[in-house]
Design a protein around this motif. Sequence first.
Motif, short mmCIF file in Angstrom:
data_model
loop_
_atom_site.label_atom_id
_atom_site.label_comp_id
_atom_site.label_asym_id
_atom_site.label_seq_id
_atom_site.Cartn_x
_atom_site.Cartn_y
_atom_site.Cartn_z
N HIS A 83 5.99 -67.07 -26.32
CA HIS A 83 7.08 -66.09 -26.20
C HIS A 83 8.10 -66.64 -25.21
O HIS A 83 7.75 -66.96 -24.07
CB HIS A 83 6.50 -64.76 -25.70
CG HIS A 83 7.53 -63.73 -25.43
ND1 HIS A 83 7.47 -62.90 -24.34
CD2 HIS A 83 8.64 -63.38 -26.10
CE1 HIS A 83 8.49 -62.08 -24.36
NE2 HIS A 83 9.24 -62.36 -25.40
N ALA A 84 9.34 -66.77 -25.66
CA ALA A 84 10.43 -67.20 -24.79
C ALA A 84 11.45 -66.07 -24.71
O ALA A 84 11.93 -65.61 -25.73
CB ALA A 84 11.07 -68.47 -25.32
N ARG A 85 11.74 -65.63 -23.48
CA ARG A 85 12.73 -64.57 -23.30
C ARG A 85 14.12 -65.13 -23.27
O ARG A 85 14.39 -66.21 -22.87
CB ARG A 85 12.48 -63.84 -21.99
CG ARG A 85 11.26 -62.98 -22.09
CD ARG A 85 11.11 -62.17 -20.85
NE ARG A 85 10.13 -62.88 -20.04
CZ ARG A 85 9.87 -62.61 -18.80
NH1 ARG A 85 10.52 -61.68 -18.18
NH2 ARG A 85 8.95 -63.26 -18.12
N ILE A 106 6.87 -68.21 -37.40
CA ILE A 106 7.96 -67.77 -36.54
C ILE A 106 8.13 -66.28 -36.79
O ILE A 106 8.44 -65.85 -37.92
CB ILE A 106 9.25 -68.54 -36.83
CG1 ILE A 106 9.03 -70.01 -36.47
CG2 ILE A 106 10.41 -68.00 -36.02
CD1 ILE A 106 9.15 -70.94 -37.59
N LEU A 107 7.90 -65.49 -35.77
CA LEU A 107 7.93 -64.04 -35.94
C LEU A 107 9.36 -63.54 -36.08
O LEU A 107 10.25 -64.01 -35.38
CB LEU A 107 7.25 -63.35 -34.76
CG LEU A 107 5.72 -63.32 -34.85
CD1 LEU A 107 5.10 -64.67 -34.71
CD2 LEU A 107 5.17 -62.36 -33.85
N PRO A 108 9.56 -62.60 -36.98
CA PRO A 108 10.91 -62.05 -37.16
C PRO A 108 11.28 -61.15 -35.99
O PRO A 108 10.40 -60.61 -35.32
CB PRO A 108 10.78 -61.24 -38.45
CG PRO A 108 9.34 -60.84 -38.51
CD PRO A 108 8.58 -61.99 -37.88
N PRO A 109 12.58 -60.98 -35.75
CA PRO A 109 13.01 -60.14 -34.63
C PRO A 109 12.94 -58.65 -34.96
O PRO A 109 13.91 -57.92 -34.86
CB PRO A 109 14.45 -60.61 -34.39
CG PRO A 109 14.90 -61.05 -35.74
CD PRO A 109 13.68 -61.63 -36.41
N ARG A 110 11.78 -58.22 -35.43
CA ARG A 110 11.55 -56.80 -35.72
C ARG A 110 10.07 -56.51 -35.49
O ARG A 110 9.28 -57.41 -35.23
CB ARG A 110 11.98 -56.46 -37.15
CG ARG A 110 11.23 -57.19 -38.24
CD ARG A 110 11.81 -56.82 -39.61
NE ARG A 110 10.98 -57.26 -40.69
CZ ARG A 110 11.22 -58.34 -41.42
NH1 ARG A 110 12.26 -59.10 -41.17
NH2 ARG A 110 10.41 -58.66 -42.41
N ARG A 111 9.69 -55.27 -35.62
CA ARG A 111 8.29 -54.87 -35.39
C ARG A 111 7.36 -55.66 -36.31
O ARG A 111 7.68 -55.89 -37.47
CB ARG A 111 8.13 -53.37 -35.60
CG ARG A 111 8.91 -52.56 -34.54
CD ARG A 111 8.66 -51.09 -34.64
NE ARG A 111 7.30 -50.71 -34.29
CZ ARG A 111 6.81 -50.65 -33.05
NH1 ARG A 111 7.56 -50.96 -32.03
NH2 ARG A 111 5.57 -50.27 -32.83
N GLU A 120 7.04 -55.05 -30.86
CA GLU A 120 8.23 -55.90 -30.84
C GLU A 120 8.23 -56.72 -29.58
O GLU A 120 7.64 -56.31 -28.57
CB GLU A 120 9.50 -55.04 -30.84
CG GLU A 120 10.02 -54.70 -32.19
CD GLU A 120 11.35 -53.97 -32.10
OE1 GLU A 120 12.37 -54.64 -31.92
OE2 GLU A 120 11.33 -52.74 -32.21
N HIS A 121 8.85 -57.88 -29.64
CA HIS A 121 9.04 -58.73 -28.47
C HIS A 121 10.50 -59.13 -28.40
O HIS A 121 11.03 -59.66 -29.36
CB HIS A 121 8.21 -60.01 -28.57
CG HIS A 121 6.78 -59.83 -28.26
ND1 HIS A 121 6.30 -59.72 -26.98
CD2 HIS A 121 5.71 -59.74 -29.06
CE1 HIS A 121 5.00 -59.57 -27.02
NE2 HIS A 121 4.61 -59.57 -28.26
N PRO A 122 11.16 -58.89 -27.28
CA PRO A 122 12.52 -59.42 -27.14
C PRO A 122 12.43 -60.93 -26.97
O PRO A 122 11.49 -61.43 -26.38
CB PRO A 122 13.03 -58.75 -25.86
CG PRO A 122 11.80 -58.41 -25.10
CD PRO A 122 10.73 -58.15 -26.12
#
Length: 108
Positions: free
Chosen positions: A106-108, A86-91, A54-56
């Motif tokens: 990756h943008a935090r 576009i990666l989903p906000p999950r694993r 996962e990535h925040p």
Amino acid sequence: MSKVSLPALVRRQVALARTASSGRSAATVHGGHERALRQTVMALRQGEHLHEHEHPGEVTVHVLHGRVRLVAGRDSWEGLPGDLLILPPRRHRVEAVRDCAFLFTHAR
């Protein structure tokens, strides 16, 4: 201002991934751990993958070479050169269907 030749970087990273024991190679193009934005060119040899993680924040994968598959749970998407995933906000995990390279942003 700085300039990076993505085609040259892709050629180099794919060549390194093909000979690496891990089957992968990466080079940060912009940013880093101390910045809000990080861009990395990653290359994977066919059959290799990045383990599920996962990535925040926001994450995209811009396919530059080859063919990739993004897997998130039961969902999957394939990408070819020019595709932006576009990666989903999950694993999720990234798999190399063919030798591939992509710009991971990756943008935090």
